[in-house]
Design an enzyme around this catalytic site. Structure first.
Site, mmCIF file in Angstrom:
data_model
loop_
_atom_site.group_PDB
_atom_site.id
_atom_site.type_symbol
_atom_site.label_atom_id
_atom_site.label_comp_id
_atom_site.label_asym_id
_atom_site.label_seq_id
_atom_site.Cartn_x
_atom_site.Cartn_y
_atom_site.Cartn_z
ATOM 1 N N HIS A 196 0.731 -1.356 -0.053
ATOM 2 C CA HIS A 196 0.053 0.007 0.049
ATOM 3 C C HIS A 196 0.988 1.302 0.013
ATOM 4 C CE1 HIS A 196 -3.276 -2.743 0.458
ATOM 5 N NE2 HIS A 196 -2.537 -3.197 1.641
ATOM 6 N N GLU A 208 -2.778 0.280 7.599
ATOM 7 C CA GLU A 208 -2.211 -0.782 6.979
ATOM 8 C C GLU A 208 -0.608 -0.083 6.700
ATOM 9 O OE1 GLU A 208 -1.766 -4.837 4.400
ATOM 10 O OE2 GLU A 208 -3.679 -3.706 4.683
ATOM 11 N N HIS A 243 2.195 -7.025 4.470
ATOM 12 C CA HIS A 243 1.006 -6.673 4.708
ATOM 13 C C HIS A 243 0.626 -6.881 6.237
ATOM 14 C CE1 HIS A 243 -0.301 -5.386 0.520
ATOM 15 N NE2 HIS A 243 0.788 -6.200 0.202
ATOM 16 N N GLU A 280 1.768 -11.784 5.631
ATOM 17 C CA GLU A 280 0.439 -11.496 6.426
ATOM 18 C C GLU A 280 1.122 -11.282 8.068
ATOM 19 O OE1 GLU A 280 -1.916 -9.291 5.250
ATOM 20 O OE2 GLU A 280 -2.651 -10.270 3.532
#
Length: 553
Positions: free
Chosen positions: A373, A388, A450, A517
């Site tokens: 992101h 995030e 992430h 993640e």
């Protein structure tokens, strides 16, 4: 729902795995991001990835048979004439190290001599410079009265002496002479590396260096700091970690900025990063980080030339040094080694010139770190409103430091809150830009970071993804297993295992690639952890350990 992105072959639908591994369409976080994109509707400029390159420097060497002679050579390299000369003890590290700001202020080289008198070659250099004044640094225990007599017998006026009862008080007296512009440097007075590492910055900015002990602050240092704080706002730059300057000694200071690495070489590399705007010269000085005094006078010359200092071992470039010198946009064009081959070997010269590869754990390995992101794309948003994109960037920067310290060539897809995409932002262009950076660099690994998210706030844990559609699926799976095991061990979250998913960035990169993640930002407890610097550092170290395990360490 996961915090990563996948684009189908028609690029029209965004897909995500839920916490059971199924597929769901258009999750809430992407709807939010879509709204944000529509609101912003602006062009995102391309950020060049911060990458590294093999070393290929021209080198020269300044050295003499003794540390006294090396200081003379440093003087000859930097000064054709000097009205004032600073004279310090050749074996007493602190007095010469704290002198860099005064040297710059007076445009005076630092020369070294034994306690018992002025060395004949030093006297010859003072005369060559045409000096009219000599300032002695330290009391008679550092430079005896015979030093004064030798200078007067040679026709010089009685020298000025700046001194205290010990190195701490002498540093205070030098600081008083230099004066303060609202900033002071604090370094350990019993060890020389940290003060040496920042001496060029201290000199060029004329920031006084005060000295302290690891667990106790000397009265003379405390008094000077108190006085400076009373004169107005004071920024104190502390050089070194807790082992060399404990935070317990800094409680009376209001504005403290600490520059510290895991060892003296990483601290010096961090100083290099910190000082680069103030020291823009295309030359860098290479000094020893071991117990040799050859580099005592180097800070004065580096400050005069607005040049950086890096630190090395005798026979090899430490990982942090190799890493900080391997960044093309920041690298100097030439390296000046200070000291003879008994201090810094020809093997180090070969490493700087690129003819010898240093034996760092990850030397020669190119790793792309991709913090997910960024820019208009916040990623998932936690129940407390955390983004995030901020968490992934923090872990990415920590991981970059860890990898560079091991000698890896690290390429960041972003180092600030921007997207690497060019032109008008879109999900696809963002993913394509990240993939292109890795493929163009012909990287050895691609690490995408992430935070997970799901509608059920109790969902928790760590997952590492690989893609069986990758051209190197087997290697990606092995990398994923190693990272997952080490990361879970480091951060102690629920182990959700290694999973296969055709996410765009790990499917379309040509090297072993994983998407991690780290935890669930939608889980209130894990949201707090994911935003914690301490946890972020642990996560980065766990990923780093997984990479080392993958490489066979």
């Amino acid at each position: 729902m996961a915090g990563h992105r996948l684009i189908m072959s028609n690029y029209k639908e965004l897909l995500h795995c839920n916490n059971e591994g199924g597929i769901i369409l258009a999750p809430l976080k992407w709807k939010i991001i879509g709204i944000l994109i529509a609101v912003f509707g602006f062009l995102i400029g391309f950020q060049n990835p911060a990458n590294a390159a093999p070393l290929d420097f021209g080198t020269t060497r300044i050295y003499g048979a003794r540390q006294i002679d090396t200081a003379i050579k440093v003087s000859q390299a930097g000064w054709q004439h000097a009205d004032t000369v600073l004279l310090a003890n050749c074996d007493n590290f602190p007095d010469a190290l704290v002198a860099a700001p005064l040297s710059h202020q007076l445009d005076a080289p630092i020369l070294l001599t034994p306690v018992q008198g002025v060395d004949p070659y030093v006297m010859q250099e003072i005369k060559r410079l045409g000096a009219k004044k000599v300032i002695l640094l330290g009391g008679v225990k550092a430079l005896s009265n015979q030093v004064e007599t030798d200078l007067e017998n040679a026709g010089f006026p009685a020298p000025e002496r700046i001194w205290g009862q010990d190195q701490f008080e002498t540093a205070q007296k030098v600081a008083e002479r230099v004066g303060s512009k609202g900033q002071v440097i604090l370094a350990n007075g019993d060890q020389f590396p940290d003060a040496l590492a920042i001496s060029a910055y201290a000199g060029e900015t004329e920031t006084p260096i005060l000295l302290t002990e690891a667990k106790t602050m000397p009265d003379s240092t405390k008094q000077e700091l108190d006085k400076l704080q009373q004169n107005g706002d004071l920024n104190t730059i502390v050089v070194g970690g807790e082992a060399v300057i404990s935070s317990s000694t800094l409680t009376d200071l209001k504005n403290v900025q600490r520059i510290a690495g895991n060892d003296r070489y990483e601290t010096a590399a961090d100083v290099y990063d910190f000082a680069q705007n103030d020291l823009p010269a295309t030359t860098t000085y290479v000094v020893t980080g071991e117990n040799f005094p050859d580099a005592l006078a180097a800070g004065a010359l580096a400050a005069k030339q607005r040049a950086e200092i890096v630190m090395t071992q005798k026979t090899t470039l430490p990982g942090p040094t190799y890493s900080v010198l391997s960044r093309p946009t920041e690298s100097p064009y030439s390296m000046v080694i200070v000291g003879g081959t008994a201090v810094i070997s020809d093997q180090v010269t070969g490493m700087l010139e690129g003819t010898i590869q240093p034996p760092s754990l990850l030397a020669g390995v190119t790793i792309v770190v991709d913090p997910g992101h960024g820019g208009p794309d916040t990623g998932a948003i936690g129940p407390a409103g955390t983004y995030e994109k901020n968490n992934t960037l923090a872990v990415g920067l920590d991981l970059e430091n860890d990898l560079r310290s091991a000698g890896a060539r690290v390429i960041m897809t972003r180092t600030t809150d921007v997207s690497p995409a060019t032109g008008t932002y879109s999900e696809l262009s963002d993913l394509q830009a990240r993939t292109k950076i890795a493929n163009d660099a012909q990287a050895d690994m691609f690490i995408c970071l992430h935070n997970d998210s799901f509608s059920n706030p109790s969902a928790s844990g760590t997952t590492t993804y690989y893609s069986s559609a990758s051209p190197v699926a087997d290697q990606s799976l092995t990398l994923a297993k190693n990272i997952q095991s080490e990361l879970v061990a480091a951060i102690n979250l629920n182990d959700r295992g290694v999973k296969d998913a055709p996410f765009y960035v790990i499917k379309n990169t040509k090297m072993p690639a994983v998407l991690i993640e780290i935890g669930f930002i939608s889980n209130p407890d894990e949201e707090k952890l994911l935003g914690s610097p301490g946890f972020q550092n642990k996560a980065a170290m766990g990923i780093y350990d997984g990479i080392l395990k993958y490489k066979g360490y």
